[in-house]
Each structure stands twice: as structure tokens, then as C-alpha cells.
Design an enzyme around this catalytic site. Sequence first.
Site, short mmCIF file in Angstrom:
data_model
loop_
_atom_site.label_atom_id
_atom_site.label_comp_id
_atom_site.label_asym_id
_atom_site.label_seq_id
_atom_site.Cartn_x
_atom_site.Cartn_y
_atom_site.Cartn_z
N TYR A 1 1.45 5.66 13.38
CA TYR A 1 0.73 6.43 12.73
C TYR A 1 -0.32 6.35 14.12
O TYR A 1 0.56 5.83 14.83
CB TYR A 1 0.03 5.97 11.57
N PRO B 1 0.68 -1.17 -0.08
CA PRO B 1 -0.03 0.27 0.28
C PRO B 1 1.14 1.48 -0.27
O PRO B 1 1.46 1.36 1.06
CB PRO B 1 -1.03 -0.31 1.57
N GLY C 1 7.16 -1.90 -2.61
CA GLY C 1 6.76 -0.53 -3.07
C GLY C 1 6.92 0.15 -4.11
O GLY C 1 6.38 0.18 -5.22
N ARG C 2 8.34 0.89 -3.43
CA ARG C 2 8.71 1.59 -5.01
C ARG C 2 9.24 1.14 -6.00
O ARG C 2 8.96 1.76 -7.29
CB ARG C 2 10.34 2.99 -4.33
N CYS D 1 0.65 5.44 -0.24
CA CYS D 1 -0.83 6.30 -0.79
C CYS D 1 0.08 7.55 -2.13
O CYS D 1 1.10 8.37 -2.16
CB CYS D 1 -0.23 7.65 0.42
N ARG E 1 -0.36 -4.68 9.55
CA ARG E 1 0.80 -3.98 9.41
C ARG E 1 2.01 -3.57 11.07
O ARG E 1 0.81 -2.58 11.31
CB ARG E 1 1.15 -3.25 7.99
N LEU F 1 12.57 -2.42 -0.14
CA LEU F 1 13.64 -2.39 -0.70
C LEU F 1 14.50 -4.19 -1.40
O LEU F 1 15.73 -3.88 -1.06
CB LEU F 1 15.64 -1.63 -0.08
N GLN G 1 -5.78 -1.51 2.71
CA GLN G 1 -5.16 -0.75 3.81
C GLN G 1 -6.13 0.38 4.65
O GLN G 1 -5.52 1.19 4.27
CB GLN G 1 -3.59 -0.40 4.04
#
Length: 354
Positions: free
Chosen positions: A182, A23, A323-324, A25, A230, A301, A99
Site C-alpha cells: 500500500y 486487522p 487473522g484467519r 478487511c 505495521r 499462520l 489501523q
Amino acid sequence: MSHLFEPLTIRGITLRNRIGVSPMCMYSYTDGFSNDWQVIHLGARAAGGAGLVIAEATAVEARGRITPQDAGIWSDEHIDGLARVTRVIKDNGAVAGIQIAHAGRKASTKRPWDSGKPGLPGEPSGWEVVGASPVAFSNDYRVPQEMSVSEIHMVQAAFRSAAQRALAAGFQWLELHAAHGYLIHSFYSPLSNRRTDEYGGSFENRIRFLLETTRLVRPVWPEGLPFTVRISGTDWVEGGWSVADSVELARRLKEEGVDLIDCSSGGNAAQAVVPVGAGYQVPISEAVKQGAEILTAAVGLITAPAQADEIIRNGRADLVLLGREMLRDPYWALHAAQALRQTGAVPAQYLRAF
């Protein structure tokens, strides 16, 4: 021995491989409503071969957004837009996950490309934030209002309602966001929780918010669908939350019906020195998997097919979330199948190119 392209079955859901889209943003929405961007963005990764596609942190209440442009699921009006997302993910062979989240003391900021700084009072990005204790994330962030017990129960109920809406929208995989500083993380970490009531102090008290939320949400999420959490496996700060704490928390969550722990880290201490490097969070996943005897997802990574395959083959995680790397290459899973010489992974529409 499992491998990256072996299917994974959890409860009544089977992923076609062990590759998931983490997930992430996108900060691209108005009033929390899904739009064409989200459909195209997530649909492309499903067509690209991922087994699981998890929609980004989706706020359970408006003040729980990181930015005004976050995705939301705090009203029934959000369901139809999200249903478009689940349809395109499923139509392209992946499992649709979501999520659900609350940003807590790290809410009310501008988008990263608009400075990422907290919004000022009177600005659309400036609203009062809440947290476990009146401790700001950093000097640049506003001091949160300490939540009363009644407010805690209201937010927990918002998570429950969000799960019901996620189900109505067609999601088949639910993840509670309890990481990255968070709201939920701010309760279980001693760095941000200075409370003296039943939600603060001891380990038992600090994990209470998450365990209670899990108990409230689990009954409204079908037994046949995966329920995951998570966590930040460590704060990367001495005296903060630790990997050993995460193992014990995972044991408790397993008892509450959680199927898998998504093992990330950090995000709760601005001064933390994080040893970022290839697969740097995989040891957290491995420790939680072995120590709590629960399924885990590794993230952070993970970029190369052989690297991802090694994580699965050596039992360090049951699922890898990218992710990236998925932003750079929506078709990473298809390219990984080629690199690892896996057959049958490429959609018929793309065979001519592969």
C-alpha cells in the site's frame, strides 16, 4: 519468562494477554461508515478473550480505499459509528485498536468475492490511484499517478487527522499501515519507488514518507497510548526491501516514539514467491525485535495455542496477532486458555461451557 497469557503493558495500556486480532478487511461498509456488522464482528472477538482487537485498515481519504466497501475515517462523520465499535470492545475486556491506512497504487479494486480486479473507469470501484512512482502493481492494475511533494504532505496531514478522529472515537491503540504494497510501503520499497527527488533513491529518502508521517502523527496521539507501525519485513524479491532494511527502519521508528513493530511481509510484488507455512513470518519479528531492541508483534499462520505460546516464551515476539484463525474461531483465546491450562481467562457468562 513471559508467556501467552501474561499481561503486556505498553505506556499506560495493559493487555490482559498477548493475543491480538489482526486487522482484516471485511469490505462491508458504505461510504466508509461503520455498521452493525463491524460491531458484532469485533465485539465477538473481544468477548472471545483476545487482549487486543484491531479494527481493519481504515482509509484516511476516500481514494485510499482498497474497495468502495472499505471502512473510512476521512471525515468527522465517521467518528460516531466507530465509537460504537470501541465501546463494545472495551466492555468485553479488550483494548480497542485501529489501523489507519492508504491503499495507494493498490486502491480502486472490487471486493475479493466480486473478482478482486481493479474497477473500470465509470464504475463505483474505478477511480484514479496514486503512488510513489508511475509503476503499476501488476499488468492487471492501473498505473498510479506519481504524487507531487504537495500531495505527499496532504496525505500525511490526512493521517494526522485520522489519528485525531481515532482518538475521539475511543481507540486506545494506533497502528499506521505501512505494509502489503500500500502507499507507505510503495515509498520505502525500491521495487515501486523510482523517484529522483527527496522521497526516492537512497534508503534515507525512501523511508522519509513514513518517518515524516510518524513525526506528524505522534504529537496528536497521547503519550499514554501505544503507537505502532505495521511493516512488510521483506518483499520476498531479490533487490527489494529486506529484513536488514526492516531492522534499520525499526531503529529509526523507535527514535520517533513508535512502541511496537507489527511484522508482516510481502504484498508489493505480484511475482514474489512467498514461502508460506506455519509461522513463516515469525523470524522477521525475531530479527526486528533483537536487532532494533523494540517490541514486536508476530503474524502469519499462527494457529495453535502451543505455537503461539512458544513464540512469546522464546522471546521471538511480544504479541501474537491472529487473522484467519480468529475468523474460524472467535473464541480462540478461550480455547487456548483451556489448552494451556490458564485460569481466570474465561468470562463468567461462559464458565458453564468451559
